[in-house]
Scaffold this active site. Structure first.
Site, PDB file in Angstrom:
ATOM      1  N   HIS A   8       0.890  -1.003  -0.178  1.00 44.87           N
ATOM      2  CA  HIS A   8      -0.021   0.113   0.111  1.00 44.87           C
ATOM      3  C   HIS A   8       0.767   1.000  -0.094  1.00 44.87           C
ATOM      4  O   HIS A   8       1.682   1.250   0.696  1.00 44.87           O
ATOM      5  CB  HIS A   8      -1.148  -0.170   1.153  1.00 44.87           C
ATOM      6  CG  HIS A   8      -2.178   0.895   1.215  1.00 44.87           C
ATOM      7  ND1 HIS A   8      -2.090   2.157   1.310  1.00 44.87           N
ATOM      8  CD2 HIS A   8      -3.344   0.702   0.787  1.00 44.87           C
ATOM      9  CE1 HIS A   8      -3.206   2.743   1.253  1.00 44.87           C
ATOM     10  NE2 HIS A   8      -3.805   1.860   0.598  1.00 44.87           N
ATOM     11  N   ASP A  13      -7.593  -5.618   0.425  1.00 50.78           N
ATOM     12  CA  ASP A  13      -8.333  -6.523  -0.691  1.00 50.78           C
ATOM     13  C   ASP A  13      -7.950  -7.780  -0.186  1.00 50.78           C
ATOM     14  O   ASP A  13      -8.310  -8.812  -1.085  1.00 50.78           O
ATOM     15  CB  ASP A  13      -7.943  -6.150  -2.159  1.00 50.78           C
ATOM     16  CG  ASP A  13      -8.454  -4.940  -2.503  1.00 50.78           C
ATOM     17  OD1 ASP A  13      -9.584  -4.438  -2.193  1.00 50.78           O
ATOM     18  OD2 ASP A  13      -7.525  -3.967  -2.939  1.00 50.78           O
TER      19      ASP A  13
HETATM   20  N1  COA Z   1       4.157  -7.881  -3.973  1.00 54.65           N
HETATM   21  C1  COA Z   1       5.328  -7.620  -4.240  1.00 54.65           C
HETATM   22  N2  COA Z   1       6.313  -6.713  -3.869  1.00 54.65           N
HETATM   23  C2  COA Z   1       5.551  -5.555  -3.563  1.00 54.65           C
HETATM   24  C3  COA Z   1       4.190  -5.328  -3.690  1.00 54.65           C
HETATM   25  C4  COA Z   1       3.458  -6.673  -3.702  1.00 54.65           C
HETATM   26  N3  COA Z   1       2.108  -6.415  -3.721  1.00 54.65           N
HETATM   27  N4  COA Z   1       3.834  -4.172  -3.329  1.00 54.65           N
HETATM   28  C5  COA Z   1       4.995  -3.569  -3.243  1.00 54.65           C
HETATM   29  N5  COA Z   1       6.028  -4.316  -3.463  1.00 54.65           N
HETATM   30  C6  COA Z   1       7.609  -4.167  -3.423  1.00 54.65           C
HETATM   31  C7  COA Z   1       8.061  -3.352  -4.845  1.00 54.65           C
HETATM   32  O1  COA Z   1       8.272  -4.154  -5.595  1.00 54.65           O
HETATM   33  C8  COA Z   1       9.126  -2.492  -4.093  1.00 54.65           C
HETATM   34  O2  COA Z   1       9.978  -3.150  -3.854  1.00 54.65           O
HETATM   35  P1  COA Z   1      11.642  -2.609  -4.353  1.00 54.65           P
HETATM   36  O3  COA Z   1      11.767  -1.466  -3.542  1.00 54.65           O
HETATM   37  O4  COA Z   1      12.369  -3.772  -4.122  1.00 54.65           O
HETATM   38  O5  COA Z   1      11.597  -2.380  -5.964  1.00 54.65           O
HETATM   39  C9  COA Z   1       8.522  -1.917  -2.769  1.00 54.65           C
HETATM   40  O6  COA Z   1       7.771  -2.982  -2.387  1.00 54.65           O
HETATM   41  C10 COA Z   1       7.919  -0.728  -2.702  1.00 54.65           C
HETATM   42  O7  COA Z   1       7.019  -0.830  -3.546  1.00 54.65           O
HETATM   43  P2  COA Z   1       6.132   0.560  -4.512  1.00 54.65           P
HETATM   44  O8  COA Z   1       5.823  -0.201  -5.875  1.00 54.65           O
HETATM   45  O9  COA Z   1       7.270   1.450  -4.708  1.00 54.65           O
HETATM   46  O10 COA Z   1       4.829   0.823  -3.864  1.00 54.65           O
HETATM   47  P3  COA Z   1       3.728   1.677  -4.354  1.00 54.65           P
HETATM   48  O11 COA Z   1       3.369   2.644  -3.175  1.00 54.65           O
HETATM   49  O12 COA Z   1       4.335   2.645  -5.672  1.00 54.65           O
HETATM   50  O13 COA Z   1       2.556   0.685  -4.745  1.00 54.65           O
HETATM   51  C11 COA Z   1       0.672  -0.607  -4.742  1.00 54.65           C
HETATM   52  C12 COA Z   1       1.586   0.534  -3.845  1.00 54.65           C
HETATM   53  C13 COA Z   1      -0.613  -1.002  -4.100  1.00 54.65           C
HETATM   54  C14 COA Z   1       0.235  -0.195  -6.096  1.00 54.65           C
HETATM   55  C15 COA Z   1       1.565  -1.839  -4.719  1.00 54.65           C
HETATM   56  O14 COA Z   1       1.769  -2.270  -3.484  1.00 54.65           O
HETATM   57  C16 COA Z   1       1.003  -2.912  -5.462  1.00 54.65           C
HETATM   58  O15 COA Z   1       0.795  -3.159  -6.785  1.00 54.65           O
HETATM   59  N6  COA Z   1       0.206  -4.007  -4.828  1.00 54.65           N
HETATM   60  C17 COA Z   1      -0.617  -5.015  -5.423  1.00 54.65           C
HETATM   61  C18 COA Z   1      -1.888  -4.630  -5.783  1.00 54.65           C
HETATM   62  C19 COA Z   1      -2.884  -4.548  -4.804  1.00 54.65           C
HETATM   63  O16 COA Z   1      -3.094  -5.175  -3.917  1.00 54.65           O
HETATM   64  N7  COA Z   1      -3.433  -3.368  -4.813  1.00 54.65           N
HETATM   65  C20 COA Z   1      -4.581  -2.814  -3.843  1.00 54.65           C
HETATM   66  C21 COA Z   1      -4.116  -1.600  -2.995  1.00 54.65           C
HETATM   67  S1  COA Z   1      -5.247  -1.435  -1.565  1.00 54.65           S
END
Ligand code: COA
Length: 391
Positions: A270, A326
């Site tokens: 998140h 979720d």
């Molecule tokens: N699974 C695996 N790794 C994850 C992850 C996940 N669901 N969410 C974040 N990470 C990792 C990223 O790969 C990144 O790793 P790195 O530093 O080695 O590159 C690190 O955690 C930071 O993540 P980041 O992509 O910068 O977070 P964000 O704030 O941009 O993205 C989300 C947030 C929600 C888009 C992201 O966590 C995601 O895609 N989650 C899955 C979809 C989901 O469940 N969405 C519902 C949200 S309520």
């Protein structure tokens, strides 16, 4: 044309998009409040109707006000016959979020009044704002449940006025009145998803609302934004993922492969929370409650979800990646008999309360959103005639 010092922040991370009194979250401590009330308390003691009132009006209602508000929600559940006609022309295998956006976008044509957004000098009257919020909130559940039957070629189940919002929704979906525990769990799920500060869909609602577009279009914009898998669409993906894993024993090896391929684990991570989302904890405790209520029988997907959470904890918690709202909601909806592709529409039903609360707050002190950009394209250049262009 590039600028040397950049103030552009991708994803607008940490950029305040508004000033709001509606909800607050502390992602380090795992705290979420609506109008100052902790989500844990609201999920335990409040109802969706009361939470809608709270979000829209700023205070918990006294008994008479709550009864009046709930009654209005009950009386507005039916939608015009023509909305049903629209649904009949949609492909039955289309995604329900697209159906929902289409039908909600059309509501303003069946229930006109959007001209009052601009016609009344200082903005729309309180009566229009509150009345239209109730109409949209009341019909959201009806539209989602109608589609569940119409896409199967069946007649929809008409809403009942004697049931709560949550119980009536389950009744319309399953053609069976839920028992008290099921109705209470659905109610708490709606409370939990109703509001969450300035996320992507609420931001879309704010931008649309700031143009003084009709409120049904504000909600339609937000529905489109919620549909994506990085936002509300994740709950459906979680279930597909758990089915693919197949059994708790496979969770660890599946996860290793997934992370090695640099793919996300659905329902984890998140932008704001760096600890487990407090809503995920509450949803998990409701799954435990339902399991007990059903004598220990609940979907095998729950055990897979728990095994995956344990495996993921070791690998992802140091990055602040934990289960979000979720992760367990899909397993819970599945156990309540709801088809997977209807999970995100349920999220939309509930979040409509938050979207409309933000819309109301926005138009009370409106300024149209018109951000700027950093231009990185070509310098101004001369137009080249087609015949003079090189291949
Ligand atoms: N699974 C695996 N790794 C994850 C992850 C996940 N669901 N969410 C974040 N990470 C990792 C990223 O790969 C990144 O790793 P790195 O530093 O080695 O590159 C690190 O955690 C930071 O993540 P980041 O992509 O910068 O977070 P964000 O704030 O941009 O993205 C989300 C947030 C929600 C888009 C992201 O966590 C995601 O895609 N989650 C899955 C979809 C989901 O469940 N969405 C519902 C949200 S309520």
């Amino acid at each position: 044309m590039s600028t040397e010092s950049s103030s552009y922040i991708p994803g607008l991370q940490n950029v305040p998009a508004t000033r709001s009194a509606i909800s607050f979250l502390d992602g380090q401590k795992g705290i979420l409040t609506y109008r100052g009330y902790p989500i844990v308390e609201l999920a335990k003691h409040s109802s969706f109707e009361e939470t809608c009132f709270l979000l829209l009006n700023g205070e918990l209602p006294e008994a008479g006000a709550l009864a009046g508000f709930s009654n209005e929600l009950r009386l507005n559940r039916r939608v015009k016959y023509n909305v049903r006609e629209i649904m009949k022309f949609l492909p039955t295998n289309g995604h329900p979020m697209e159906m929902l956006q289409t039908c909600v976008a059309s509501l303003g044509m069946f229930y006109p009044g959007s001209e009052r957004m601009t016609a009344e000098g200082n903005g729309p009257s309180e009566e229009f704002v509150n009345g239209t919020a109730i109409k949209i909130l009341a019909t959201m559940a009806t539209i989602v449940a109608m589609w569940n039957h119409i896409r199967e070629g069946d007649d929809p189940v008409p809403p009942r006025e004697d049931l709560s919002y949550a119980a009536n929704f389950l009744y319309m979906m399953n053609e069976r009145e839920p028992d008290a525990v099921e109705a209470r769990i659905m109610d708490a799920c709606l409370v939990l998803h109703a509001e969450h500060t300035i996320n992507a869909s609420t931001f879309a609602a704010l931008v649309c609302g700031s143009t003084l577009a009709a409120p049904n279009l504000v909600v339609a914009s937000a529905i489109g934004t919620l549909a994506g898998p990085l936002h509300g669409g994740a709950n459906q993906r979680v279930l597909e993922m758990l089915r693919e894993i197949g059994s708790p024993e496979n969770a660890e090896s599946w996860l290793e492969k997934r992370l090695a391929n640099k793919q996300v684990v659905w329902g984890f991570g998140h932008r704001e929370y760096k600890v487990k989302d407090p809503r995920a904890d509450i949803l998990q405790s409701m799954l435990e409650e339902l399991r007990e209520h059903r004598g220990g029988n609940i979907s095998p997907l729950y055990d897979i979800a728990k095994a995956l959470e344990t495996a993921a904890h070791e690998r992802l918690s140091q990055k602040g990646v934990h289960p979000n709202v979720d992760y367990y909601s899909g397993v819970l909806y599945d156990a309540l008999g709801i088809p997977e592709d209807q999970f995100t529409p349920i999220f939309a039903i509930s979040r409509t309360a938050g979207w409309l609360a933000h819309w109301k707050e926005q138009i009370a002190n409106n300024r149209i959103y018109r951000p700027t950009q950093e231009y990185v394209g070509a310098e101004t250049r001369e137009y080249v005639e087609l015949s003079a262009r090189q291949a």
